[in-house]
Design a protein around this motif. Structure first.
Motif, PDB file in Angstrom:
ATOM      1  N   LEU A 187       0.827  -1.208   0.000  1.00 56.95           N
ATOM      2  CA  LEU A 187       0.000   0.000   0.000  1.00 56.95           C
ATOM      3  C   LEU A 187       0.861   1.258   0.000  1.00 56.95           C
ATOM      4  O   LEU A 187       0.592   2.199  -0.751  1.00 56.95           O
ATOM      5  CB  LEU A 187      -0.946  -0.006   1.205  1.00 56.95           C
TER       6      LEU A 187
ATOM      7  N   LEU B 266       2.216   1.830  -3.356  1.00 53.85           N
ATOM      8  CA  LEU B 266       1.209   2.325  -4.292  1.00 53.85           C
ATOM      9  C   LEU B 266       0.760   3.740  -3.963  1.00 53.85           C
ATOM     10  O   LEU B 266       0.186   4.421  -4.810  1.00 53.85           O
ATOM     11  CB  LEU B 266      -0.001   1.384  -4.314  1.00 53.85           C
ATOM     12  N   ALA B 267       1.012   4.160  -2.744  1.00 57.26           N
ATOM     13  CA  ALA B 267       0.659   5.538  -2.371  1.00 57.26           C
ATOM     14  C   ALA B 267       1.410   6.515  -3.266  1.00 57.26           C
ATOM     15  O   ALA B 267       0.905   7.584  -3.602  1.00 57.26           O
ATOM     16  CB  ALA B 267       0.974   5.801  -0.902  1.00 57.26           C
TER      17      ALA B 267
ATOM     18  N   ILE C 255      -4.219   2.528  -5.594  1.00 52.37           N
ATOM     19  CA  ILE C 255      -4.967   2.699  -4.341  1.00 52.37           C
ATOM     20  C   ILE C 255      -6.426   3.057  -4.590  1.00 52.37           C
ATOM     21  O   ILE C 255      -6.741   3.826  -5.496  1.00 52.37           O
ATOM     22  CB  ILE C 255      -4.338   3.841  -3.504  1.00 52.37           C
TER      23      ILE C 255
ATOM     24  N   PRO D  35      -9.350   4.609  -1.969  1.00 48.53           N
ATOM     25  CA  PRO D  35      -9.319   5.208  -0.622  1.00 48.53           C
ATOM     26  C   PRO D  35     -10.347   4.665   0.372  1.00 48.53           C
ATOM     27  O   PRO D  35     -10.132   4.774   1.576  1.00 48.53           O
ATOM     28  CB  PRO D  35      -9.572   6.690  -0.887  1.00 48.53           C
TER      29      PRO D  35
ATOM     30  N   TRP E 291       0.941   6.497   9.897  1.00 50.42           N
ATOM     31  CA  TRP E 291       0.982   5.612   8.730  1.00 50.42           C
ATOM     32  C   TRP E 291      -0.050   6.031   7.692  1.00 50.42           C
ATOM     33  O   TRP E 291       0.170   5.939   6.495  1.00 50.42           O
ATOM     34  CB  TRP E 291       0.735   4.164   9.166  1.00 50.42           C
TER      35      TRP E 291
ATOM     36  N   PRO F  76       0.259   9.556   4.556  1.00 47.77           N
ATOM     37  CA  PRO F  76       0.587   9.651   3.130  1.00 47.77           C
ATOM     38  C   PRO F  76      -0.585   9.342   2.196  1.00 47.77           C
ATOM     39  O   PRO F  76      -0.516   9.638   1.017  1.00 47.77           O
ATOM     40  CB  PRO F  76       1.677   8.576   2.933  1.00 47.77           C
ATOM     41  N   PHE F  77      -1.633   8.727   2.753  1.00 53.40           N
ATOM     42  CA  PHE F  77      -2.777   8.371   1.907  1.00 53.40           C
ATOM     43  C   PHE F  77      -3.845   9.461   1.883  1.00 53.40           C
ATOM     44  O   PHE F  77      -4.777   9.394   1.102  1.00 53.40           O
ATOM     45  CB  PHE F  77      -3.396   7.063   2.391  1.00 53.40           C
TER      46      PHE F  77
ATOM     47  N   ARG G 202      -3.958  12.309   0.763  1.00 48.72           N
ATOM     48  CA  ARG G 202      -4.133  13.031  -0.496  1.00 48.72           C
ATOM     49  C   ARG G 202      -5.189  12.371  -1.384  1.00 48.72           C
ATOM     50  O   ARG G 202      -5.772  13.004  -2.253  1.00 48.72           O
ATOM     51  CB  ARG G 202      -2.809  13.147  -1.235  1.00 48.72           C
ATOM     52  N   PHE G 203      -5.456  11.073  -1.133  1.00 44.96           N
ATOM     53  CA  PHE G 203      -6.443  10.380  -1.960  1.00 44.96           C
ATOM     54  C   PHE G 203      -7.875  10.806  -1.670  1.00 44.96           C
ATOM     55  O   PHE G 203      -8.755  10.589  -2.474  1.00 44.96           O
ATOM     56  CB  PHE G 203      -6.313   8.860  -1.788  1.00 44.96           C
ATOM     57  N   TRP G 204      -8.081  11.356  -0.494  1.00 47.48           N
ATOM     58  CA  TRP G 204      -9.445  11.807  -0.237  1.00 47.48           C
ATOM     59  C   TRP G 204      -9.489  13.272   0.190  1.00 47.48           C
ATOM     60  O   TRP G 204     -10.545  13.778   0.535  1.00 47.48           O
ATOM     61  CB  TRP G 204     -10.161  10.926   0.780  1.00 47.48           C
TER      62      TRP G 204
END
Lengths: 109, 109
Positions: A17, A20-21, A67, A69, B78, B81-82, B84-86
């Motif tokens: 993950l 892929l981020a 990814i 979300p 953790w 970094p994700f 930004r996807f939402w």
DNA sequence: TGAGTATATAACAAATAACGTATATGCGCG
DNA sequence: CGCGCATATACGTTATTTGTTATATACTCA
């Protein structure tokens, strides 16, 4: 593998993950980047896909994974009620980040 | 039970944490609130304590457990970094929250 | 001190998930 | 069409984890 939480309990899946981020990747790229056997990568991707963490796009004989979300939002939502425990201690987060052992998202030397 | 993530993969442990998010509780209160056998509660609390999610305070013959934020901060980190996807789709979070099956933090009927 | 309450641990059984190896499918190109 | 590359799946083994039952420790109060 029902729950969102069980899925990310597996370190290799978190590594995938995190990889892929940054950007979408093929199975082979993941395999090589994380140094794990291809069947293992495929199997973890299967779990991630079933749980909605990733989706695949076909490119000739390769599958490019990226990814999605939604499940991560569930994590975010579960975490929300606990935020009050560190609200105000904003720097605690940074300190924690500094001390954290980095997740492998890269080839090993 | 090494990782933070593995610890919260267990639904009963998440239920305990969510319960403690509201306020500190004794083992017996948790047992009764979640309707699980006492040895099970103690065992999960042990795992949570070892991983730093909770700490205990002695009150006569009871132990009052409460949240410690550190491991949850690791989760938060953790997740960062994700985001930004939402980011920007703020309402996606609310929709998700609405559709989520609620975690049990209460007595069953 | 002895009984009772609150919590922790031990021991065993059952279930689950991860890994490795081998093999299957699917696509493109000569 | 058949070979080769990219990815997926099946299977057997092993290790880890959970629930359950029984018991141990610890503290309070009569």
């Amino acid at each position: 593998m029902e729950s969102t939480f069980a899925v990310i309990a597996e370190p290799n899946r978190r590594a995938i993950l995190s990889l892929l981020a940054a950007s979408e990747r093929s199975v082979g790229e993941i395999e090589h980047a994380l140094g794990m056997p291809q069947p293992s990568v495929s199997k973890h991707l299967r779990v991630l896909r079933d749980a909605g963490f990733v989706e695949a796009r076909v490119d000739a004989q390769r599958r490019l994974y990226r990814i999605r979300p939604e499940p991560l939002l569930e994590l975010e939502a579960w975490l929300a009620p606990f935020r009050r425990f560190w609200a105000g201690h904003v720097d605690a987060l940074e300190q924690r980040l500094d001390r954290m052992e980095p997740e492998r998202t890269d080839d090993q030397p």
